[in-house]
Design a protein around this motif. Sequence first.
Motif, PDB file in Angstrom:
ATOM      1  N   GLN A  63      68.318  94.377  82.236  1.00 28.78           N
ATOM      2  CA  GLN A  63      69.303  95.362  82.683  1.00 28.78           C
ATOM      3  C   GLN A  63      69.217  96.649  81.865  1.00 28.78           C
ATOM      4  O   GLN A  63      69.273  97.758  82.418  1.00 28.78           O
ATOM      5  N   ILE A  64      69.059  96.514  80.545  1.00 27.25           N
ATOM      6  CA  ILE A  64      69.025  97.694  79.673  1.00 27.25           C
ATOM      7  C   ILE A  64      67.759  98.505  79.911  1.00 27.25           C
ATOM      8  O   ILE A  64      67.802  99.736  80.016  1.00 27.25           O
ATOM      9  N   THR A  65      66.596  97.837  79.991  1.00 27.59           N
ATOM     10  CA  THR A  65      65.349  98.576  80.204  1.00 27.59           C
ATOM     11  C   THR A  65      65.330  99.266  81.566  1.00 27.59           C
ATOM     12  O   THR A  65      64.802 100.379  81.692  1.00 27.59           O
ATOM     13  N   THR A  66      65.900  98.625  82.577  1.00 32.50           N
ATOM     14  CA  THR A  66      65.975  99.275  83.889  1.00 32.50           C
ATOM     15  C   THR A  66      66.813 100.539  83.819  1.00 32.50           C
ATOM     16  O   THR A  66      66.457 101.581  84.402  1.00 32.50           O
ATOM     17  N   LYS A  67      67.933 100.491  83.103  1.00 32.16           N
ATOM     18  CA  LYS A  67      68.785 101.659  82.951  1.00 32.16           C
ATOM     19  C   LYS A  67      68.075 102.758  82.162  1.00 32.16           C
ATOM     20  O   LYS A  67      68.155 103.949  82.514  1.00 32.16           O
ATOM     21  N   LEU A  68      67.352 102.388  81.100  1.00 30.63           N
ATOM     22  CA  LEU A  68      66.648 103.385  80.295  1.00 30.63           C
ATOM     23  C   LEU A  68      65.535 104.048  81.107  1.00 30.63           C
ATOM     24  O   LEU A  68      65.305 105.261  80.983  1.00 30.63           O
ATOM     25  N   GLU A  69      64.840 103.264  81.912  1.00 32.72           N
ATOM     26  CA  GLU A  69      63.810 103.854  82.765  1.00 32.72           C
ATOM     27  C   GLU A  69      64.416 104.818  83.777  1.00 32.72           C
ATOM     28  O   GLU A  69      63.835 105.869  84.067  1.00 32.72           O
ATOM     29  N   ALA A  94      71.935 107.214  74.492  1.00 32.90           N
ATOM     30  CA  ALA A  94      71.584 106.017  75.251  1.00 32.90           C
ATOM     31  C   ALA A  94      72.701 104.982  75.190  1.00 32.90           C
ATOM     32  O   ALA A  94      73.032 104.339  76.195  1.00 32.90           O
ATOM     33  N   ARG A  95      73.319 104.822  74.026  1.00 28.91           N
ATOM     34  CA  ARG A  95      74.419 103.853  73.915  1.00 28.91           C
ATOM     35  C   ARG A  95      75.603 104.265  74.783  1.00 28.91           C
ATOM     36  O   ARG A  95      76.254 103.421  75.404  1.00 28.91           O
ATOM     37  N   ILE A  96      75.887 105.562  74.810  1.00 33.64           N
ATOM     38  CA  ILE A  96      77.008 106.037  75.629  1.00 33.64           C
ATOM     39  C   ILE A  96      76.723 105.796  77.106  1.00 33.64           C
ATOM     40  O   ILE A  96      77.601 105.333  77.864  1.00 33.64           O
ATOM     41  N   LYS A  97      75.513 106.099  77.550  1.00 33.67           N
ATOM     42  CA  LYS A  97      75.175 105.895  78.955  1.00 33.67           C
ATOM     43  C   LYS A  97      75.191 104.423  79.336  1.00 33.67           C
ATOM     44  O   LYS A  97      75.649 104.057  80.427  1.00 33.67           O
ATOM     45  N   LEU A  98      74.723 103.557  78.438  1.00 30.93           N
ATOM     46  CA  LEU A  98      74.743 102.123  78.728  1.00 30.93           C
ATOM     47  C   LEU A  98      76.174 101.598  78.738  1.00 30.93           C
ATOM     48  O   LEU A  98      76.534 100.749  79.567  1.00 30.93           O
ATOM     49  N   ALA A  99      76.996 102.095  77.796  1.00 25.60           N
ATOM     50  CA  ALA A  99      78.393 101.641  77.751  1.00 25.60           C
ATOM     51  C   ALA A  99      79.144 102.056  79.008  1.00 25.60           C
ATOM     52  O   ALA A  99      80.047 101.345  79.466  1.00 25.60           O
ATOM     53  N   ALA A 100      78.786 103.211  79.579  1.00 25.45           N
ATOM     54  CA  ALA A 100      79.446 103.649  80.812  1.00 25.45           C
ATOM     55  C   ALA A 100      79.183 102.688  81.966  1.00 25.45           C
ATOM     56  O   ALA A 100      80.020 102.551  82.866  1.00 25.45           O
ATOM     57  N   ASP A 101      78.039 102.004  81.932  1.00 29.65           N
ATOM     58  CA  ASP A 101      77.713 101.018  82.962  1.00 29.65           C
ATOM     59  C   ASP A 101      78.046  99.589  82.537  1.00 29.65           C
ATOM     60  O   ASP A 101      77.642  98.626  83.193  1.00 29.65           O
TER      61      ASP A 101
END
Length: 512
Positions: A63-69, A94-101
């Motif tokens: 999930q994290i790598t898909t979001k980073l890509e 990156a942490r902020i964007k992942l936390a938003a999801d």
Amino acid sequence: MEKIRAYIELLKKKFIELDANKKILFIIGLAAVLGVMVTGTMWAFHTNYSYLYTNLGPLEIGQITTKLEGEKIPYKLSAGGSAVMVPDKSLYSARIKLAADGLPNSRHIGFEIFDNTNLGMTDFVQKINYRRALEGELAKSIEELDPVKEARIHLVIPEHKLFSNEQKEPSASIVVLLESGDELSKAQVRGIRHLVASSVEGLKASKITIVDQLGNMLTPEDSDDSFAAVSSRQEELKRNVEKYLENKAVDMLESVVGKNHAKVKITADLNFDKVQRNVESYDPDKVAVRSEETTTEKGSNKTGSTQANETNAENNSKETVVTNYEVSKTMETIIKGSGSIKRLSIAVMVDGTYEPAPKDKNADANGMKYVPRSREELDRLANIVKRTVGFTPDRGDKINVENIKFDNSEEIARREEIKNIKWREWIDIGFSVFLKLASIFLALLILKKSLKRFKEYRKQRLVMTQKAKEVEETSALSREIRKPKLLDQIKVAADENPEEMAKVIKTILLEE
């Protein structure tokens, strides 16, 4: 471009003219310069990566790598694919964007399972979801402990019965995955048991079992009220008291004799008897009137006895007074707690002193001679220990202080090893600095030589250009000078031999 080509040709020519040693030195210097340039370039364009998240599962990694890509953020996987690293400049964004999801998702599902409630859900499914949510929340709380890497909880909550004698007690089992080399203390195990017991209605701490990833039982098999459990707690209290007193004594001694030059062992006999005593005492000197009763009788003259004061009246009447007294009474209930110190046995070993004696045959490898301590000094050390641990002779406490030479061979070897390691580190650092300075020196030397050669080349080119200009100017000047001389000669020849000059002119005209 022509100047560069000319400079390269000049370098080739100079290189060919060098002898073998100078050629080797030139090649080494050129390699050093290229190495410095490559290292500087790599350092300038190098990207430092930091850990975004660690200890992730395969699902969370995906999930994290898909979001980073999707966000076009570069990343790298490490720690066997359980950790994600991103560039330092992109770490917080990156942490902020992942936390938003809502990433990374927790391995455990807590009460968020009820965020999307299905109205058609049965009561059985509701109970199962509640138990799953409770297990997930408890697992999250347990994983907050430092030694715990991961935790799983299984709760057994029986159905509610109508009759109490048919009601079964709930129970729980916990599996903890500990960090490598770490372990849970007994206090932490008790804390986990009481945490879970306080979170589940009707669950007792004795009904909770905790095991680690190797299947080792971390909780005692006996219940909390058993004799074995009580004995275990008493033994643990005894060890804690002994360790506490030993640490106090060692701290005081080491401040006098030096670190690792004193050993203290204490055996503490504790009194675990619980005594309850009721005391009832009376004070005859302190009395108070509680009640008083007066009786008066009228009639004929009769003689009678009374219990208190007897009076006779003229009309043959009688009055009786009864007084009741209350004696002061004191009632006490004394409960003596357990765990008090009954007796202490203290053993102290103190190392001697060491003096420099390099020529003495009894000296050690460092040239130090052992000198035992005097009895007077040992008595002073004994008094220090007594005051530190609360030595009480009336209680039967005993202490023994001995001066014994410690085996410090390991310490000497460790010091030598540390010394050698430090020397090796300094040598490595010095060699590294030397290589860097040598590379810089060679680079500067080659640069200086190159600049000098380039200046010489420029000077030679300037000289050659100047000479060419001078030659050209000289030729032009010669031509200008020669023309007047030729005309003058023609004029002279015409004046001297006009006939011959006429023939020459006629011949030239005929040829044209």
